[in-house]
Write a protein that holds these residues in place. Structure first.
Motif, mmCIF file in Angstrom:
data_model
loop_
_atom_site.group_PDB
_atom_site.id
_atom_site.type_symbol
_atom_site.label_atom_id
_atom_site.label_comp_id
_atom_site.label_asym_id
_atom_site.label_seq_id
_atom_site.Cartn_x
_atom_site.Cartn_y
_atom_site.Cartn_z
ATOM 1 N N LEU A 37 5.149 32.815 -24.647
ATOM 2 C CA LEU A 37 4.692 31.861 -23.633
ATOM 3 C C LEU A 37 3.628 30.936 -24.214
ATOM 4 O O LEU A 37 3.628 29.727 -23.940
ATOM 5 C CB LEU A 37 4.136 32.632 -22.434
ATOM 6 C CG LEU A 37 3.886 31.832 -21.146
ATOM 7 C CD1 LEU A 37 5.188 31.254 -20.614
ATOM 8 C CD2 LEU A 37 3.236 32.726 -20.092
ATOM 9 N N LYS A 85 5.619 26.287 -13.907
ATOM 10 C CA LYS A 85 6.547 27.258 -14.478
ATOM 11 C C LYS A 85 5.816 28.217 -15.422
ATOM 12 O O LYS A 85 6.021 29.436 -15.367
ATOM 13 C CB LYS A 85 7.663 26.528 -15.225
ATOM 14 C CG LYS A 85 8.658 27.464 -15.907
ATOM 15 C CD LYS A 85 9.679 26.670 -16.710
ATOM 16 C CE LYS A 85 10.602 27.598 -17.489
ATOM 17 N NZ LYS A 85 11.563 26.839 -18.329
ATOM 18 N N THR A 86 4.954 27.671 -16.273
ATOM 19 C CA THR A 86 4.214 28.492 -17.227
ATOM 20 C C THR A 86 3.248 29.425 -16.508
ATOM 21 O O THR A 86 3.123 30.605 -16.858
ATOM 22 C CB THR A 86 3.430 27.608 -18.216
ATOM 23 O OG1 THR A 86 4.332 26.722 -18.872
ATOM 24 C CG2 THR A 86 2.707 28.463 -19.248
ATOM 25 N N ASN A 100 5.262 32.230 -14.947
ATOM 26 C CA ASN A 100 5.715 33.184 -15.969
ATOM 27 C C ASN A 100 4.559 34.064 -16.446
ATOM 28 O O ASN A 100 4.737 35.270 -16.660
ATOM 29 C CB ASN A 100 6.316 32.431 -17.159
ATOM 30 C CG ASN A 100 7.673 31.834 -16.843
ATOM 31 O OD1 ASN A 100 8.364 32.291 -15.934
ATOM 32 N ND2 ASN A 100 8.069 30.815 -17.585
ATOM 33 N N ARG A 114 3.920 36.658 -13.793
ATOM 34 C CA ARG A 114 4.972 37.688 -13.779
ATOM 35 C C ARG A 114 4.775 38.685 -14.920
ATOM 36 O O ARG A 114 4.993 39.886 -14.747
ATOM 37 C CB ARG A 114 6.357 37.034 -13.861
ATOM 38 C CG ARG A 114 6.901 36.553 -12.507
ATOM 39 C CD ARG A 114 8.388 36.260 -12.596
ATOM 40 N NE ARG A 114 8.649 35.095 -13.407
ATOM 41 C CZ ARG A 114 8.704 33.847 -12.929
ATOM 42 N NH1 ARG A 114 8.504 33.637 -11.632
ATOM 43 N NH2 ARG A 114 8.954 32.831 -13.726
#
Length: 210
Positions: free
Chosen positions: A115, A140-141, A144, A147
């Motif tokens: 990432l 989005k980053t 992620n 998560r």
């Protein structure tokens, strides 16, 4: 909060996110190394305590001690105490499952590394990106990153402190600050095992000499 982190909070969201991923990645790899080190020390400690137990037991089996200098009852007492210590210590250490946790931290660090690399590539090409692309990539980053954190167990505070000590110049830590972190790391990671290896024979020697 250290000044370098405040600097990030004063900048863009992507720069703040870059710092979070970078520091968390380093902390997770530190956690992996810490647990692997503890696992090795735990195995060594178990082996050394077993050697102590066998060696003391052989004193009475082969009658190689001087009865005027050594008390046979205290030797038997020392064997019993050391047996209990070895049993309890072994059960506690086995229950902690250091190797499995170390693997989990390593996997988390690898995911964060991927990432982080994606974020660095994007920042390199940032000038060619539109506002909407930047916003979409940032969300989005961030999602992620969240998560990944939710999937894995959190590291210990000493892991992030060790990361900061390794990047002392960036985090504006003095030599004294770095040494304090290293001393704290020693006592939280290594001290117990060194104590269990060194102290028992000293106590036993003092007891049987009385």
């Amino acid at each position: 909060m250290d000044k370098s982190h405040k600097d990030y909070l004063d900048k863009t969201f992507l720069e703040e996110l870059n710092y979070k991923i970078w520091s968390t990645k380093g902390s997770r790899f530190n956690a992996n190394k810490r647990l692997l080190q503890i696992s090795r020390l735990s195995n060594v400690c178990n082996s050394v305590l077993s050697v102590y137990l066998i060696a003391i037991g052989l004193l009475s089996v082969y009658n190689i001690y001087n009865e005027k200098l050594y008390n046979e009852n205290l030797i038997a007492y020392s064997i019993t105490c050391l047996s209990i210590l070895l049993l309890v210590f072994g059960q506690i250490e086995n229950a902690k499952d250091y190797n499995s946790k170390a693997i989990e931290y390593h996997n988390c660090g690898l995911e964060l590394s991927n990432l982080y690399n994606e974020l660095r590539i994007f920042k390199t090409l940032e000038e060619n990106q539109s506002i909407s692309n930047k916003k979409e990539f940032a969300k989005k980053t961030s999602d992620n990153y969240q998560r990944i954190l939710e999937k894995h167990q959190n590291h210990e505070p000493i892991d992030i402190d060790l990361f900061k000590s390794k990047t002392a110049k960036y985090h504006k830590l003095s030599w004294t600050d770095v040494q304090k972190i290293r001393i704290e790391y020693y006592f939280k990671t290594i001290f117990l095992y060194h104590a269990l290896i060194i102290i028992p024979p000293i106590i036993i020697f003092i007891l049987i000499k009385k």
